[in-house]
Design an enzyme around this catalytic site. Sequence first.
Site, PDB file in Angstrom:
ATOM      1  N   ASP A  25       0.840  -1.201   0.000  1.00  0.00           N
ATOM      2  CA  ASP A  25       0.000   0.000   0.000  1.00  0.00           C
ATOM      3  C   ASP A  25       0.878   1.256   0.000  1.00  0.00           C
ATOM      4  O   ASP A  25       0.377   2.380  -0.092  1.00  0.00           O
ATOM      5  CB  ASP A  25      -1.021  -0.001   1.146  1.00  0.00           C
ATOM      6  CG  ASP A  25      -0.389  -0.070   2.521  1.00  0.00           C
ATOM      7  OD1 ASP A  25       0.846  -0.217   2.611  1.00  0.00           O
ATOM      8  OD2 ASP A  25      -1.131   0.019   3.518  1.00  0.00           O
ATOM      9  N   SER A  26       2.211   1.057   0.043  1.00  0.00           N
ATOM     10  CA  SER A  26       3.144   2.163  -0.202  1.00  0.00           C
ATOM     11  C   SER A  26       2.878   2.777  -1.568  1.00  0.00           C
ATOM     12  O   SER A  26       3.354   3.874  -1.859  1.00  0.00           O
ATOM     13  CB  SER A  26       4.594   1.660  -0.130  1.00  0.00           C
ATOM     14  OG  SER A  26       4.770   0.520  -0.953  1.00  0.00           O
ATOM     15  N   GLU A  41      -1.323  -5.558   8.592  1.00  0.00           N
ATOM     16  CA  GLU A  41      -0.474  -5.017   9.652  1.00  0.00           C
ATOM     17  C   GLU A  41      -1.055  -5.293  11.030  1.00  0.00           C
ATOM     18  O   GLU A  41      -2.276  -5.219  11.221  1.00  0.00           O
ATOM     19  CB  GLU A  41      -0.310  -3.496   9.451  1.00  0.00           C
ATOM     20  CG  GLU A  41       0.359  -3.144   8.133  1.00  0.00           C
ATOM     21  CD  GLU A  41       0.553  -1.643   7.946  1.00  0.00           C
ATOM     22  OE1 GLU A  41       0.246  -0.859   8.871  1.00  0.00           O
ATOM     23  OE2 GLU A  41       1.019  -1.257   6.862  1.00  0.00           O
ATOM     24  N   GLU A  67       9.342  -4.425  10.316  1.00  0.00           N
ATOM     25  CA  GLU A  67       9.745  -3.121   9.773  1.00  0.00           C
ATOM     26  C   GLU A  67      10.284  -2.214  10.872  1.00  0.00           C
ATOM     27  O   GLU A  67       9.630  -2.012  11.905  1.00  0.00           O
ATOM     28  CB  GLU A  67       8.550  -2.447   9.065  1.00  0.00           C
ATOM     29  CG  GLU A  67       8.929  -1.092   8.491  1.00  0.00           C
ATOM     30  CD  GLU A  67       7.952  -0.529   7.463  1.00  0.00           C
ATOM     31  OE1 GLU A  67       6.975  -1.217   7.104  1.00  0.00           O
ATOM     32  OE2 GLU A  67       8.177   0.608   7.024  1.00  0.00           O
ATOM     33  N   ASP A  75      -1.070  -6.072  -0.254  1.00  0.00           N
ATOM     34  CA  ASP A  75      -1.433  -5.455   1.026  1.00  0.00           C
ATOM     35  C   ASP A  75      -2.939  -5.244   1.150  1.00  0.00           C
ATOM     36  O   ASP A  75      -3.591  -4.797   0.196  1.00  0.00           O
ATOM     37  CB  ASP A  75      -0.765  -4.084   1.146  1.00  0.00           C
ATOM     38  CG  ASP A  75       0.495  -4.125   1.982  1.00  0.00           C
ATOM     39  OD1 ASP A  75       0.685  -5.095   2.742  1.00  0.00           O
ATOM     40  OD2 ASP A  75       1.302  -3.176   1.863  1.00  0.00           O
ATOM     41  N   LYS A 110      -1.231  -9.389   2.760  1.00  0.00           N
ATOM     42  CA  LYS A 110      -0.454  -8.963   3.937  1.00  0.00           C
ATOM     43  C   LYS A 110      -1.300  -7.968   4.711  1.00  0.00           C
ATOM     44  O   LYS A 110      -1.968  -7.123   4.124  1.00  0.00           O
ATOM     45  CB  LYS A 110       0.861  -8.309   3.514  1.00  0.00           C
ATOM     46  CG  LYS A 110       1.667  -7.738   4.684  1.00  0.00           C
ATOM     47  CD  LYS A 110       3.097  -7.439   4.312  1.00  0.00           C
ATOM     48  CE  LYS A 110       3.339  -6.129   3.627  1.00  0.00           C
ATOM     49  NZ  LYS A 110       2.867  -4.939   4.374  1.00  0.00           N
TER      50      LYS A 110
HETATM   51  O1  KIV Z   1       3.605  -1.137   1.611  1.00  0.00           O
HETATM   52  C1  KIV Z   1       4.780  -1.555   1.586  1.00  0.00           C
HETATM   53  O2  KIV Z   1       5.552  -1.308   0.642  1.00  0.00           O
HETATM   54  C2  KIV Z   1       5.227  -2.365   2.709  1.00  0.00           C
HETATM   55  C3  KIV Z   1       6.698  -2.613   2.828  1.00  0.00           C
HETATM   56  C4  KIV Z   1       7.371  -1.388   3.272  1.00  0.00           C
HETATM   57  C5  KIV Z   1       6.992  -3.772   3.695  1.00  0.00           C
HETATM   58  O3  KIV Z   1       4.440  -2.771   3.493  1.00  0.00           O
END
Ligand code: KIV
Length: 279
Positions: free
Chosen positions: A44-45, A115, A182, A83, A113
């Site tokens: 989600d970056s 969090e 992280e 994510d 994924k």
């Molecule tokens: O969203 C992302 O790119 C991440 C990584 C920084 C692990 O969760």
Amino acid sequence: MKFTTASFREAKERGEKITMITGYDYSTARLEDEAGVDAILVGDSLGMVMLGYDDTLRVTMEDMIHHSAAVARGAENAFVVTDMPFMSYQTSVYDAVVNAGRLIKEGCASAVKLEGGVKVKEHIRAITDASIPVMGHIGMTPQSVNEFGGFKVQGKNIAAAHRLIEDAKAVEEAGAFAVVLECVPAELAAHITKILTIPTIGIGAGADCDGQVLVYQDMLTMYGGFKPKFVKRFADVGGAMQSGIKAYIDEVKAGTFPAKEHTFKTDDETLQAINDGRI
Ligand code: KIV
């Protein structure tokens, strides 16, 4: 050979490092896949590096599905993890399962994924019960940036380290096949890596994790001027892009591009008609 959840487990057992890198589109995913990366994370970056937001909080399910499906089309062997965006699973266990299912069905991901540790244990368990592999993510979890008061290293004192260890165990017990650590002090990350049976994937968590992940724009120098301490710049792709774009601008302005070899020809009759002014 296609990388799978079993490959994650086997890599840890054999002591082989796992490589993961973010990807958000088809052509980049193809390059990463052909380079031989084990897994591509549709992080989600993308809210920051692709969409220009200040953080990841505004990213939607539709954003994730759109980018995930593009990455999946470009990833032949790499394992695609997508994510779950902010508020797609925090609201309830039911929402978590439904939205994880959408990322698999519509986003063509192989795993999701999310969090958090102890707080999302039931969510992880329910998603894995639906036969969807889950990668955990603990430590500095960007969706909690407002709770943390910024992007800060986690687990720096004994109480925080203890909480992080509890989170790691919760993620493993809930059935996750791997966990991202992280911004965690290297010694603590090494300790967590030792006590877990599932692989740890580090970002800002030292060399003793079972694998590493980086945002590709950071490691290829394509995003802003700020370089987090944990990032190494492996290439200057941003610089190469800018000099290519500048050369294009110069040649168009000078009239040297396009040249003859970039141009199409008409047939003789049409050419004659153009020259005679008949058309
Ligand atoms: O969203 C992302 O790119 C991440 C990584 C920084 C692990 O969760």
